[in-house]
Motif scaffolding. Structure first.
Motif, PDB file in Angstrom:
ATOM      1  N   ALA A  48       0.849  -1.195   0.000  1.00 47.62           N
ATOM      2  CA  ALA A  48       0.000   0.000   0.000  1.00 47.62           C
ATOM      3  C   ALA A  48       0.883   1.242   0.000  1.00 47.62           C
ATOM      4  N   CYS A  56      -0.062   2.654   5.900  1.00 48.75           N
ATOM      5  CA  CYS A  56       0.295   1.554   4.993  1.00 48.75           C
ATOM      6  C   CYS A  56       0.207   0.210   5.710  1.00 48.75           C
ATOM      7  N   TYR A  59      -3.483  -0.692   6.498  1.00 48.87           N
ATOM      8  CA  TYR A  59      -4.209  -1.108   5.291  1.00 48.87           C
ATOM      9  C   TYR A  59      -3.774  -2.508   4.852  1.00 48.87           C
ATOM     10  N   THR A 106      -1.923  -0.931  -3.985  1.00 51.00           N
ATOM     11  CA  THR A 106      -3.015   0.051  -3.888  1.00 51.00           C
ATOM     12  C   THR A 106      -2.431   1.437  -3.667  1.00 51.00           C
ATOM     13  N   THR A 158      -6.382  -0.156  -7.263  1.00 49.35           N
ATOM     14  CA  THR A 158      -5.741  -1.391  -6.813  1.00 49.35           C
ATOM     15  C   THR A 158      -5.363  -2.214  -8.033  1.00 49.35           C
TER      16      THR A 158
END
Length: 203
Positions: A48, A56, A59, A106, A158
């Motif tokens: 991420a 990050c 997630y 992502t 993503t």
């Protein structure tokens, strides 16, 4: 059958709420590479990009937790000491060392300021007690209070890559809003991606 001004007001408010929900929950747009129609996710690494390492990690952890029901998966930031943007050589070293077959990345693409008109209340025009006044005026509604709500809309993309060929397998975009909490927005994106990958039989 008896109707009241409250019934009409409630119906109008419900319609407004439903249309507002529809507007604020955009559908995910996605694309799949025709060359990977039969693709199945193998051992997966989630990467991420965000403005802080903690976001990050959070997630990636949420994403990995969802993926583990289907494939062996891990988080880049949880397994490596990564600060800032990781360079290509270092990323490829990590992928090879961990025998990763699928890479999910992502990132935020864009942010746009939005305004939304929010109705606070409704009123029915006054009517007399006889049947004609009720019929003629009872259903006439108008908004009597409104305010403007401002928020930021961010588009997240993503991408799913096949590590062996280094090619894009699937890509999806979805919007989130800054008036929600970070975990809620993260879950919305992750759930949408996992749902779409399941629908495409990639697990």
């Amino acid at each position: 059958m008896k109707r009241t001004a409250f019934t009409y007001a409630l119906s109008a408010a419900s319609i407004l709420a439903l249309s507002s929900c529809k507007m604020r929950t955009p559908r995910q747009e996605s694309w799949q590479n025709p060359a990977f129609k039969e693709y199945k996710l193998g051992k997966t690494l989630v990467l991420a990009t965000a403005d802080s390492e903690s976001r990050c990690m959070q997630y990636e952890a949420l994403f990995v937790n969802q993926l583990l029901a289907y494939v062996d998966a891990g988080s880049l930031h949880a397994s490596e000491q990564v600060t800032g943007k990781i360079d290509k050589d270092n990323l490829e070293r990590i992928l090879k060392a961990n025998a990763v077959e699928t890479l999910i990345v992502t990132s935020v693409l864009d942010g746009t300021s939005r305004d939304e008109l929010v109705a606070i209340g409704y009123e029915a025009h006054p009517y007399s007690n006889d049947y004609w006044g009720y019929y003629n005026y009872g259903y006439a509604l108008s908004a009597n209070f409104a305010s403007v709500s401002s928020y930021m809309e961010y588009v997240l993309e993503t991408n799913v890559y096949d590590v062996k060929t280094k090619k894009l397998v699937w890509s999806g975009r979805k919007s989130i809003f800054d008036d929600r909490s970070d975990p809620d927005n993260m879950k919305i994106i992750i759930n949408a991606v996992v749902h779409e990958l399941k629908r495409k039989n990639m697990f």
